[in-house]
Design a protein around this motif. Structure first.
Motif: not given
Length: 161
Positions: A40-41, A46-48, A57-59, A87-88
């Protein structure tokens, strides 16, 4: 009659065997607990990322020592080239490829897993590999790899001059 040394050696051998089996059982148990949350993480990461295709966005998801060593200009350039994917949409063929349990004095019990899946994006697909590390009850990203199958070509600009 069996000598005392042979008895002690046999007991030591079977004790080590039992201890090893208990360790393998514990590692398998941790893997069963971690797999759903790590999958899930990885998919959430990947979605974010696909919302903006920006490292910013993911830092915060990366381990502090990894984030401190990231060349942000290179990351920006890499993610800019992937922006055309969009987008995913969904994740296919999700698998837990590797799982390790270790113990360190500083962090205690450390669990590491490698999650792989195929991301289906609005304009293409990519193979995604995420290495996650759980220590002190917190799961962070150690490594992220996005390998597109093929990047869609941007529309050609025409000049009428």
């Amino acid at each position: 009659m069996i000598s005392k040394t042979l008895k002690i050696g046999g007991i030591a051998f079977f004790s080590l065997l039992l201890l090893g089996m208990a360790g393998l059982g514990a590692a398998f148990g941790f893997m069963q607990i971690d797999k759903p949350s790590h999958v899930e993480k990885a998919q959430t990461l990947a979605r974010s990322l696909a919302q903006t295709w920006s490292y910013d966005a993911i830092r915060e998801e990366f381990l502090p020592q990894v984030a401190a060593n990231v060349d942000e200009a290179a990351a920006k350039q890499a993610f800019d080239s992937l922006r055309v994917l969009g987008p995913l949409v969904e994740a296919d063929a999700v698998s837990l490829d590797d799982y390790n349990v270790s113990y360190t004095i500083n962090l205690g019990l450390v669990r590491q897993s490698t999650i792989s899946f195929t991301g289906r994006y609005a304009h293409g697909a990519a193979d995604i590999t995420v290495v996650l590390v759980t220590a002190n009850g917190v799961t962070r990203v150690q490594h992220l790899n996005v390998k597109p199958h093929a990047l869609p070509r941007p529309p050609q600009r025409r000049s009428y001059a």
